[in-house]
Design a protein around this motif. Sequence first.
Motif, PDB file in Angstrom:
ATOM      1  N   ALA A  14       0.828  -1.210   0.000  1.00 47.13           N
ATOM      2  CA  ALA A  14       0.000   0.000   0.000  1.00 47.13           C
ATOM      3  C   ALA A  14       0.863   1.262   0.000  1.00 47.13           C
ATOM      4  CB  ALA A  14      -0.955  -0.015   1.194  1.00 47.13           C
ATOM      5  N   VAL A  15       1.953   1.230   0.778  1.00 49.21           N
ATOM      6  CA  VAL A  15       2.851   2.395   0.802  1.00 49.21           C
ATOM      7  C   VAL A  15       3.444   2.623  -0.595  1.00 49.21           C
ATOM      8  CG1 VAL A  15       5.057   3.278   1.674  1.00 49.21           C
ATOM      9  CG2 VAL A  15       3.419   2.225   3.264  1.00 49.21           C
ATOM     10  N   MET A  16       3.906   1.541  -1.228  1.00 43.03           N
ATOM     11  CA  MET A  16       4.522   1.699  -2.546  1.00 43.03           C
ATOM     12  C   MET A  16       3.489   2.142  -3.587  1.00 43.03           C
ATOM     13  SD  MET A  16       7.686   1.462  -2.105  1.00 43.03           S
ATOM     14  CE  MET A  16       7.937   1.873  -3.826  1.00 43.03           C
ATOM     15  N   ALA A  17       2.281   1.595  -3.494  1.00 39.06           N
ATOM     16  CA  ALA A  17       1.238   2.024  -4.447  1.00 39.06           C
ATOM     17  C   ALA A  17       0.966   3.513  -4.298  1.00 39.06           C
ATOM     18  CB  ALA A  17      -0.042   1.203  -4.223  1.00 39.06           C
ATOM     19  N   TRP A  18       0.938   3.963  -3.034  1.00 35.71           N
ATOM     20  CA  TRP A  18       0.728   5.391  -2.781  1.00 35.71           C
ATOM     21  C   TRP A  18       1.898   6.223  -3.322  1.00 35.71           C
ATOM     22  CZ3 TRP A  18       3.795   8.739  -0.001  1.00 35.71           C
ATOM     23  CH2 TRP A  18       3.259  10.014   0.214  1.00 35.71           C
ATOM     24  N   ALA A  19       3.116   5.782  -3.005  1.00 38.77           N
ATOM     25  CA  ALA A  19       4.306   6.524  -3.453  1.00 38.77           C
ATOM     26  C   ALA A  19       4.338   6.599  -4.979  1.00 38.77           C
ATOM     27  CB  ALA A  19       5.573   5.856  -2.913  1.00 38.77           C
ATOM     28  N   HIS A  20       3.993   5.499  -5.611  1.00 34.30           N
ATOM     29  CA  HIS A  20       3.993   5.422  -7.072  1.00 34.30           C
ATOM     30  C   HIS A  20       2.958   6.370  -7.661  1.00 34.30           C
ATOM     31  CE1 HIS A  20       3.300   3.156 -10.975  1.00 34.30           C
ATOM     32  NE2 HIS A  20       4.602   3.354 -10.976  1.00 34.30           N
ATOM     33  N   ALA A  21       1.794   6.365  -7.054  1.00 32.22           N
ATOM     34  CA  ALA A  21       0.720   7.220  -7.574  1.00 32.22           C
ATOM     35  C   ALA A  21       1.027   8.701  -7.365  1.00 32.22           C
ATOM     36  CB  ALA A  21      -0.603   6.862  -6.897  1.00 32.22           C
ATOM     37  N   ASN A  22       1.814   8.992  -6.317  1.00 29.92           N
ATOM     38  CA  ASN A  22       2.070  10.385  -5.973  1.00 29.92           C
ATOM     39  C   ASN A  22       3.474  10.853  -6.317  1.00 29.92           C
ATOM     40  OD1 ASN A  22      -0.443  11.405  -4.321  1.00 29.92           O
ATOM     41  ND2 ASN A  22      -0.089   9.274  -3.734  1.00 29.92           N
ATOM     42  N   GLY A  23       4.251   9.990  -6.978  1.00 28.33           N
ATOM     43  CA  GLY A  23       5.597  10.391  -7.395  1.00 28.33           C
ATOM     44  C   GLY A  23       6.533  10.677  -6.240  1.00 28.33           C
ATOM     45  N   VAL A  24       6.377   9.954  -5.135  1.00 29.86           N
ATOM     46  CA  VAL A  24       7.237  10.166  -3.964  1.00 29.86           C
ATOM     47  C   VAL A  24       8.384   9.145  -3.970  1.00 29.86           C
ATOM     48  CG1 VAL A  24       7.335  10.100  -1.439  1.00 29.86           C
ATOM     49  CG2 VAL A  24       5.343  11.086  -2.607  1.00 29.86           C
ATOM     50  N   ALA A  25       9.591   9.632  -3.832  1.00 26.73           N
ATOM     51  CA  ALA A  25      10.754   8.748  -3.788  1.00 26.73           C
ATOM     52  C   ALA A  25      10.810   8.008  -2.461  1.00 26.73           C
ATOM     53  CB  ALA A  25      12.032   9.551  -3.985  1.00 26.73           C
ATOM     54  N   VAL A  26      11.275   6.750  -2.500  1.00 31.37           N
ATOM     55  CA  VAL A  26      11.284   5.885  -1.320  1.00 31.37           C
ATOM     56  C   VAL A  26      12.691   5.311  -1.122  1.00 31.37           C
ATOM     57  CG1 VAL A  26      10.406   3.713  -0.371  1.00 31.37           C
ATOM     58  CG2 VAL A  26       8.840   5.284  -1.550  1.00 31.37           C
ATOM     59  N   VAL A  27      13.172   5.343   0.126  1.00 31.76           N
ATOM     60  CA  VAL A  27      14.433   4.695   0.473  1.00 31.76           C
ATOM     61  C   VAL A  27      14.121   3.492   1.361  1.00 31.76           C
ATOM     62  CG1 VAL A  27      16.651   4.936   1.668  1.00 31.76           C
ATOM     63  CG2 VAL A  27      15.740   6.846   0.342  1.00 31.76           C
ATOM     64  N   PRO A  28      14.233   2.270   0.836  1.00 36.84           N
ATOM     65  CA  PRO A  28      14.054   1.077   1.685  1.00 36.84           C
ATOM     66  C   PRO A  28      15.162   1.025   2.738  1.00 36.84           C
ATOM     67  CG  PRO A  28      13.962   0.507  -0.665  1.00 36.84           C
ATOM     68  CD  PRO A  28      14.510   1.895  -0.563  1.00 36.84           C
ATOM     69  N   SER A  29      14.805   0.595   3.940  1.00 33.68           N
ATOM     70  CA  SER A  29      15.725   0.768   5.058  1.00 33.68           C
ATOM     71  C   SER A  29      15.733  -0.460   5.961  1.00 33.68           C
ATOM     72  CB  SER A  29      15.279   2.004   5.853  1.00 33.68           C
ATOM     73  OG  SER A  29      16.196   2.322   6.857  1.00 33.68           O
ATOM     74  N   GLY A  30      16.929  -1.005   6.201  1.00 34.50           N
ATOM     75  CA  GLY A  30      17.065  -2.144   7.100  1.00 34.50           C
ATOM     76  C   GLY A  30      17.701  -1.703   8.407  1.00 34.50           C
ATOM     77  N   GLY A  31      18.882  -2.239   8.712  1.00 34.45           N
ATOM     78  CA  GLY A  31      19.559  -1.851   9.951  1.00 34.45           C
ATOM     79  C   GLY A  31      20.426  -0.627   9.804  1.00 34.45           C
ATOM     80  N   ARG A  32      20.566  -0.136   8.554  1.00 35.71           N
ATOM     81  CA  ARG A  32      21.370   1.065   8.250  1.00 35.71           C
ATOM     82  C   ARG A  32      22.789   0.970   8.798  1.00 35.71           C
ATOM     83  NH1 ARG A  32      16.820   2.239   9.772  1.00 35.71           N
ATOM     84  NH2 ARG A  32      17.445   3.139  11.771  1.00 35.71           N
ATOM     85  N   THR A  33      23.335  -0.236   8.721  1.00 35.74           N
ATOM     86  CA  THR A  33      24.743  -0.408   9.094  1.00 35.74           C
ATOM     87  C   THR A  33      25.640  -0.276   7.868  1.00 35.74           C
ATOM     88  OG1 THR A  33      24.554  -2.794   8.758  1.00 35.74           O
ATOM     89  CG2 THR A  33      24.147  -1.966  10.982  1.00 35.74           C
ATOM     90  N   GLY A  34      25.070   0.092   6.751  1.00 43.48           N
ATOM     91  CA  GLY A  34      25.821   0.185   5.497  1.00 43.48           C
ATOM     92  C   GLY A  34      26.931   1.213   5.560  1.00 43.48           C
TER      93      GLY A  34
END
Lengths: 461, 461
Positions: free
Chosen positions: B54-74
């Motif tokens: 649902a979040v991705m469908a919303w982001a896609h429909a609204n042109g919002v960029a998304v950063v997938p995030s895990g433990g952010r130890t990168g």
Amino acid sequence: MSDPRLASLTAAVPGLHLKTAPDDLAFYGRDWTRRWTPAPLAIALPDSVAQVKAVMAWAHANGVAVVPSGGRTGLSGGAVAANGELVLSLERMNKVIEFDRVDRLMTVQAGMALEALHNVAAEHGLIYPVDFAARGSCTIGGNIATNAGGIRVIRYGNTREWIAGLKVVTVSGELLELNRGLVKNSSGYDLRQLMIASEGTLGVIVEATVKLTDPPPPTNVMLLALPSFEVLMEVFAAFRERLQLEAFEFFTDLALKHTTAHGALNPFAEVYPYYVVTEYAAGDEAAEAAAMAAFEHCAGQGWVLDGVISTSVEQAQQIWRLREGITEAVARYTPYKNDVAVRISRMPAFLARCQSLIGGAYPHFEVVWFGHIGDGNLHINVLKPDGLGQDEFVAQCEQVTKLLAQVLAEFDGSISAEHGIGLVKKPYLSSTRSPVEIALMQSVKRALDPQGLLNPGKLFD
Amino acid sequence: MSDPRLASLTAAVPGLHLKTAPDDLAFYGRDWTRRWTPAPLAIALPDSVAQVKAVMAWAHANGVAVVPSGGRTGLSGGAVAANGELVLSLERMNKVIEFDRVDRLMTVQAGMALEALHNVAAEHGLIYPVDFAARGSCTIGGNIATNAGGIRVIRYGNTREWIAGLKVVTVSGELLELNRGLVKNSSGYDLRQLMIASEGTLGVIVEATVKLTDPPPPTNVMLLALPSFEVLMEVFAAFRERLQLEAFEFFTDLALKHTTAHGALNPFAEVYPYYVVTEYAAGDEAAEAAAMAAFEHCAGQGWVLDGVISTSVEQAQQIWRLREGITEAVARYTPYKNDVAVRISRMPAFLARCQSLIGGAYPHFEVVWFGHIGDGNLHINVLKPDGLGQDEFVAQCEQVTKLLAQVLAEFDGSISAEHGIGLVKKPYLSSTRSPVEIALMQSVKRALDPQGLLNPGKLFD
């Protein structure tokens, strides 16, 4: 050489070997499937990466479709050229480029036969462990294009696990040097992995850097006789728990009848319904004892009715011939082949469903079952009765495959474990891959081959 | 929550946890790199695949960029959100979905920490063998997104080898169920492989089915003292030839100084320039004898000056701490990190070039060297002097990385062995991947994410 495009091709690629005789067109235009009438434009036989690049640049500029071609031992029509395509045969590119002892890597041209690769590895005291019966004819390039599996997957995995680098020529004739033998290389999308199993639709594999490993410890081969399908996975579990398995293959009495009629020796005096060939590490007394314990456990449960253990290399080969000779032994019946897979844990329920489905659907046909059961991979070979026409036979079998595809979808299985999709499985791809997946695959195809020139019509339309 | 888009998001995804406090934006907007100022739009913390879709469908429909995030130890800025992106944190999706003993597979949500995964596997008497120091904080989803390597690659390979299935949500909010735990599945492009190492730019990994295996046999840990860089690969070859190596890691005296200052115990009375920690199968007398033979061979050649073997689990842990504690021990110096790889056979020549380059380029900086030398992977950590500003320090280091990238191109190496490209390595991607490869990667990106909404600016522009 009447087609004017061929004069253009030879002008564009000086020194290129071209074959256009009707026999050559027929020979190079098909694989081990026999459903399509070969009709290629011509056969190009480049002898270098430079020539492959030049052929692809020419094809790209002239909108000519190309079918990359290895040993054409495929069983899914992936190397068929039936629509005026240029066949790009790698058979002249069959040499070792480099052996690297420290990295345990060997770089070879894509047209090298699998068996030749085995032999070169053995000269260096190492093995390339992917193996199957077509080893003498199939090529490493074709193995990679279908992510070939075979009889050692249970121990060593599929072809994919053994590819440390690939050289691939793109549709427009540019050379990709993918991963170049690195163990670690987290630098973006691994296009090497994308090329593996792409069946010649995304690029032409021209060189492969394969991993080699130590030969296995001494092994024994055991032939087991089983009373029923139902106990097969129990026997597998009992052996896997106690032994380092190198192979675990099953086949039916009907398969054995065909291989023994073809010259293999049956060590049993009695007839049993099901058989297993298993090969396992047996270098010491502990392993021998574990093998006996596994056998006795299964015998005690009534899961195994009889067994023999190889006492020599010759006997091991004889036992293996009972399993490996099946494809050759049934070839004269132009079998219709299913090559399906499910998760190992789902195998018992899946086998029961298959037995019920196939038994009911093919009351008048001989069905030869065998498979790499430790990988969840089942081969179903339906033999054509001598009186029945090929087209009618295939049409009847396709009706059953439709039902089998439904069962596979239900079991989250695969319509092609190791043969690829090609032309044969294309109608059933949706049993294994969702509409979203197929749409993504198609978009990847368009991204890498916008004109659709590489092996058109294979995998999907 | 002033941005009107967030009201739209919460309306579109009922029950979605959202964080917008400045501390949260700073915490979730960056990874272990510290070069970019976090500036995300908000932090979405879905608790189900349905919410991610649902979040991705919303982001896609609204042109919002998304950063997938895990433990952010990168360590490459792959999870940085510095441009108003929506951070999609998987931290609430950290549960086991299924354990399957027959298939030896475990399906977990992508936000599960690596160490938690280790622990669950251990409860079942099995292991998930990928391992590295960030295990307590990093997540399996992030591990997959960078094809994480670590300290057991020499024995078990990278993360890629252990992924039997992936669930991935596409940029438009559709769910891909890739491979579903099958051993064999030759049914077209393996999109699972494409997702591995794609650093969140092609889809959001929401679940992973990982392979498990038997625990290794009992091991010993040996710490070796070496006189020079030049003998390192000789020592490696001597040990690899005689033993089943589980790990083979090297570091310098400077690294040891930092870890001992941080509490690790140095078992040697004397100071040596280089050290190796190796762990190897040692379940029987033959293995013990082989380990002694390897040591004595190296000592006899003058390649090893001193050594200790662990005699207890505690001592093994103490030895390991000398190597594993390095990253933590130098963290306060905000090190500039290179994570490079070449083929193992090229390591001696490459090490010599690096020594010469780095020694000349950083006369005034402390440089801590360590690495997974059996995988051809070298970590170079340049420590920031206390008086120097961060920007100036990074600018100076980047000049050296430019030169190092040239050396890597010459050696057919990789600018990122296991950290990924992210933002940090992006300027140097062309040292490892050709223009044709980068163009193909970009075309794959456009095919799967035409609007460029998934982790924009990472890997390439």
